[in-house]
Enzyme design. Structure first.
Site, mmCIF file in Angstrom:
data_model
loop_
_atom_site.group_PDB
_atom_site.id
_atom_site.type_symbol
_atom_site.label_atom_id
_atom_site.label_comp_id
_atom_site.label_asym_id
_atom_site.label_seq_id
_atom_site.Cartn_x
_atom_site.Cartn_y
_atom_site.Cartn_z
ATOM 1 N N ASP A 122 42.340 37.527 57.487
ATOM 2 C CA ASP A 122 43.741 37.337 57.138
ATOM 3 C C ASP A 122 44.638 38.410 57.740
ATOM 4 O O ASP A 122 45.677 38.119 58.314
ATOM 5 C CB ASP A 122 43.920 37.284 55.603
ATOM 6 C CG ASP A 122 43.207 38.426 54.871
ATOM 7 O OD1 ASP A 122 42.665 39.344 55.532
ATOM 8 O OD2 ASP A 122 43.185 38.403 53.626
ATOM 9 N N ASP A 125 44.640 45.766 58.697
ATOM 10 C CA ASP A 125 45.420 46.802 58.018
ATOM 11 C C ASP A 125 44.939 48.167 58.518
ATOM 12 O O ASP A 125 45.312 48.588 59.606
ATOM 13 C CB ASP A 125 45.227 46.592 56.507
ATOM 14 C CG ASP A 125 46.100 47.478 55.644
ATOM 15 O OD1 ASP A 125 47.263 47.700 56.010
ATOM 16 O OD2 ASP A 125 45.625 47.957 54.601
ATOM 17 N N THR A 129 37.741 46.923 57.972
ATOM 18 C CA THR A 129 36.960 45.699 57.777
ATOM 19 C C THR A 129 36.565 45.067 59.112
ATOM 20 O O THR A 129 35.395 44.740 59.340
ATOM 21 C CB THR A 129 37.770 44.676 56.951
ATOM 22 O OG1 THR A 129 38.207 45.306 55.746
ATOM 23 C CG2 THR A 129 36.937 43.457 56.617
ATOM 24 N N ARG A 187 46.447 33.454 46.019
ATOM 25 C CA ARG A 187 45.800 33.017 47.265
ATOM 26 C C ARG A 187 46.203 31.603 47.655
ATOM 27 O O ARG A 187 46.194 31.236 48.824
ATOM 28 C CB ARG A 187 44.274 33.047 47.115
ATOM 29 C CG ARG A 187 43.679 34.445 46.974
ATOM 30 C CD ARG A 187 42.164 34.365 47.137
ATOM 31 N NE ARG A 187 41.472 35.518 46.613
ATOM 32 C CZ ARG A 187 41.274 36.659 47.281
ATOM 33 N NH1 ARG A 187 41.734 36.802 48.499
ATOM 34 N NH2 ARG A 187 40.617 37.659 46.713
#
Ligand code: 5GP
Ligand code: MG
Length: 198
Positions: A122, A125, A129, A187
């Site tokens: 998604d 940042d 990850t 979500r």
């Protein structure tokens, strides 16, 4: 820039939840449903031009699942037949300079050795990850690993990594919707926005 349309942006009091906190919040739309859909068609074309039809798409859970679902159907329209798999990671992290500290919460079922892989998430940042996911796939001998993130918060990066395919640059605000949650909620929103106190 504001993608608000007359029929989408605000969660009305009581409409989706009954707790006091949510009654005090509304959502300011940053990326409308329509804008996301248009960009995903373009992204699929970019990916189709750069990768081979036999690719394995790896969706990073939980936040990446809605974007992945729309992206693979756009890839289908671009005549691709991707294999789909899922990965959930947690990084330990703040303060560690290492990118090796990773917990696999849900592992792939596919064998990625010698496969062309596209990691889909998604939002990029700090970069932890995606960099951990990428390293895992390299360690498992994927033939090539590319990354696609719908949003890119470039200002927040702590790990030196860029995605190969980016949907939109994202302002440095905490966003929800379209797979992205706040405390397990929001979500399901078809758009991406910022929680704001009303
Ligand atoms: P990174 O490892 O790049 O710091 O973080 C990526 C993950 O953090 C994303 O996959 C997402 O789950 C979460 N994240 C980062 N920024 C945001 C945000 O603004 N909103 C939400 N809901 N999650 C975020
Ligand atoms: Mg995530």
């Amino acid at each position: 820039m504001n993608g608000a349309t007359s029929n989408s942006p605000v969660i009305e009091p009581n409409e989706t939840d009954h707790d006091a906190e949510s009654r005090a919040r509304s959502i300011r739309v940053l990326f409308s449903e329509k804008r996301i859909a248009l960009r995903i068609e373009e992204l699929a074309d970019e990916i189709a031009a750069a990768m081979s039809k036999e690719l394995v798409v790896i969706s990073v859970l939980k936040g990446g699942f809605i974007f992945t679902a729309d992206l693979i159907r756009a890839l289908h329209r671009a005549n691709f037949e991707p294999e789909i798999d899922f990965l959930k990671l947690s990084s330990y992290g703040a303060g560690t300079e290492s990118t090796g500290d990773m917990n696999i919460l849900f592992d792939l079922s596919a064998n990625v050795a010698d496969r062309e892989v596209l990691i889909v998430d998604d939002i990029l940042d700090t970069g932890r990850t995606i960099s951990l996911a990428r390293q895992l796939l390299v360690d498992r001998a994927a033939a090539s690993v590319k990354t696609c993130c719908l949003l890119d918060k470039a200002e927040r990066r702590l790990v030196d990594i860029q995605a190969d395919f980016i949907g939109f640059p994202c302002p440095n605000e905490f966003v929800v919707g379209y797979g992205l949650d706040y405390a397990h909620r929001y979500r399901e929103l078809p758009f991406i926005g910022v929680l704001s106190e009303t």
